[in-house]
Design a protein around this motif. Structure first.
Motif, short mmCIF file in Angstrom:
data_model
loop_
_atom_site.label_atom_id
_atom_site.label_comp_id
_atom_site.label_asym_id
_atom_site.label_seq_id
_atom_site.Cartn_x
_atom_site.Cartn_y
_atom_site.Cartn_z
N ASP A 1 1.09 -1.52 -0.19
CA ASP A 1 -0.29 0.08 0.19
C ASP A 1 0.97 1.40 0.71
OD1 ASP A 1 -1.83 1.74 0.21
OD2 ASP A 1 -2.19 1.90 2.48
N LYS A 2 1.12 2.03 -1.62
CA LYS A 2 1.87 3.37 -1.03
C LYS A 2 0.50 4.47 -1.13
CE LYS A 2 4.77 1.08 -4.23
NZ LYS A 2 5.35 1.49 -6.45
N LYS A 3 -0.80 4.65 -0.69
CA LYS A 3 -0.52 5.56 -0.37
C LYS A 3 -1.04 6.71 0.65
CE LYS A 3 -5.45 3.38 -2.55
NZ LYS A 3 -5.26 1.39 -1.73
N ARG B 1 3.86 7.19 1.78
CA ARG B 1 3.75 5.72 1.46
C ARG B 1 4.82 5.60 0.30
NH1 ARG B 1 -0.54 3.98 4.02
NH2 ARG B 1 -0.62 4.11 5.88
N GLY B 2 5.24 5.88 -0.50
CA GLY B 2 5.29 6.26 -1.98
C GLY B 2 7.29 5.61 -0.81
N ARG C 1 5.67 -2.14 7.93
CA ARG C 1 6.47 -0.94 7.57
C ARG C 1 7.85 -0.85 7.47
NH1 ARG C 1 2.27 3.12 9.04
NH2 ARG C 1 3.43 3.87 10.80
N LYS C 2 8.76 -0.09 6.86
CA LYS C 2 9.75 0.42 7.38
C LYS C 2 9.11 2.04 8.32
CE LYS C 2 13.96 2.14 4.46
NZ LYS C 2 14.13 2.10 3.02
N ARG C 3 10.56 2.35 9.41
CA ARG C 3 10.60 3.38 10.35
C ARG C 3 11.03 3.90 9.68
NH1 ARG C 3 12.39 0.34 16.30
NH2 ARG C 3 11.68 2.97 16.56
N ASP D 1 1.47 -4.78 -10.09
CA ASP D 1 2.40 -4.49 -9.66
C ASP D 1 2.43 -3.69 -7.55
OD1 ASP D 1 1.86 -3.16 -12.33
OD2 ASP D 1 0.32 -1.13 -11.79
N ASP D 2 1.32 -4.64 -7.17
CA ASP D 2 1.55 -4.42 -6.15
C ASP D 2 1.11 -5.68 -5.34
OD1 ASP D 2 2.69 -1.30 -5.47
OD2 ASP D 2 1.17 -0.90 -6.16
N ALA D 3 1.18 -6.73 -6.28
CA ALA D 3 0.42 -7.98 -5.02
C ALA D 3 1.52 -9.61 -5.33
CB ALA D 3 -0.68 -8.33 -5.58
#
Length: 352
Positions: free
Chosen positions: A123-125, A129-130, A151-153, A321-323
């Motif tokens: 999820d890049k929203k 998020r990018g 998620r990256k900190r 693309d994102d899966a």
């Protein structure tokens, strides 16, 4: 399809390529009965007891994987577009897996003889998020049961991913924190921890200290990541009861990476990504994902033990693309497999 944007492009081939590929990578994903895969991962005590496997009867539908259409994945250094598949692949669902206690399930090794089939979505929203997308792991079945989020900190000197059993709570101090993935400064070596305490805060018997669940090493060369990536995955071995041997380093010189580097392999297992095979006709590298991977990506990989390359410990690959699909077998647990997958997304490695 995939347009080559970098020196490496992994593409999904049409079924006509299957006939040309006689390599062992087209064999069924599961080992034949002649070998007990559990013995590959045992590092101490008595040999594996056959009776143990009786407790873990594979659910119905487990054999569906061998019946799937074989999809080949290519890693092409050739410019141009990939061939489109003539028909859409039907991806087989995961066997029926009951997740009663989520925290327990995600740290438990996969039952022997069962491939746990999962799906990772990115999820890049949102504002950042990018740069800091959230990754979600679900069982790839009708119920789409949620397993983990990562998620990256931000504001971390090295890449540091938090892993949680709650999709809405990705805080370090929260009760849903289940583990983390941390890289070195170069972004080529990663260590996976559970949610235990730092050795500085150890109790008298060290029982509260965090365990190292796995480590991942990406091999680089002077040309960078040209051609297929090379991955080494280091995990704790299993005891005679098919339980993970706890690795609780007391300092930085006692972790999985240091043990591997010093070839101190007691209670440690070394795995590698399966090497794709060069196909002269298509001028590309070929690897078989048995219908579970349909899109080109440099991130597609399979992890195997060198003693039995037909037994796929884990495989990961793009389906949109994102899966991505992420399938794992004994002795990995969901946290180990998810963290290994997260390492492949890291910025210093990711050349889409």
């Amino acid at each position: 399809c995939c347009v080559t944007m970098s020196p490496v492009c992994l593409t999904a081939a049409t079924s006509s390529d299957e006939e040309d590929d006689s390599d062992s990578s087209t064999k069924p994903i599961r080992s034949e009965k002649k070998k007990n895969p559990a013995s590959l991962f045992q590092t101490g005590g008595d040999p594996p007891k056959e009776k143990k496997s009786k407790k873990k009867v594979p659910p119905k539908g487990d054999e569906s994987e061998e019946e799937t259409p074989e999809t080949l994945q290519k890693n092409s250094n050739k410019k141009g577009k990939a061939k489109k598949s003539k028909k859409k692949e039907e991806r087989p669902p995961s066997p029926v897996i009951e997740v009663e206690n989520l925290e327990e399930f995600v740290l438990q090794p996969a039952p022997q003889g069962v491939t746990v089939k999962c799906r990772v979505t990115r999820d890049k929203k949102g504002m950042d998020r990018g740069l800091y997308p959230t990754y979600y792991l679900h069982l790839d079945n009708d119920k789409k049961v949620f397993l983990l989020a990562g998620r990256k900190r931000k504001k971390s000197k090295t890449s540091n991913y938090l892993i949680s059993i709650d999709p809405t709570d990705l805080s370090r101090g929260g009760e849903n924190f289940i583990g983390k993935l941390r890289s070195n400064l170069m972004g080529t070596r990663f260590t996976v921890f559970d949610n235990g305490a730092n050795p500085d805060r150890a109790n008298a018997d060290w029982s509260n200290v965090r365990q190292e669940l796995s480590a991942v090493v990406y091999e680089t060369n002077v040309l960078g990541f040209k051609g297929p990536r090379k991955m080494t995955v280091i995990i704790p071995g299993m005891n005679s009861d098919c339980e993970r041997v706890p690795i609780r380093p007391r300092n930085d010189n006692d972790g999985l990476l240091m043990r591997w580097q010093n070839r101190n392999m007691d209670n440690v297992i070394e795995l590698h990504n399966k090497a794709p095979v060069w196909n002269d006709e298509t001028q590309s590298y070929v690897l078989n994902f048995h219908g579970r991977v349909t899109h080109a990506s440099v991130k597609n990989f399979q992890i195997v033990h060198s003693s039995d390359p037909d037994y796929i410990v884990m495989q990961f690959g793009r389906v949109a693309d994102d899966a991505f699909t992420m399938d794992y077998n004994y002795p990995l647990c969901a946290v180990q497999a998810f963290a290994i997958a997260l390492s492949s997304f890291d910025g210093k490695l990711a050349c889409e």
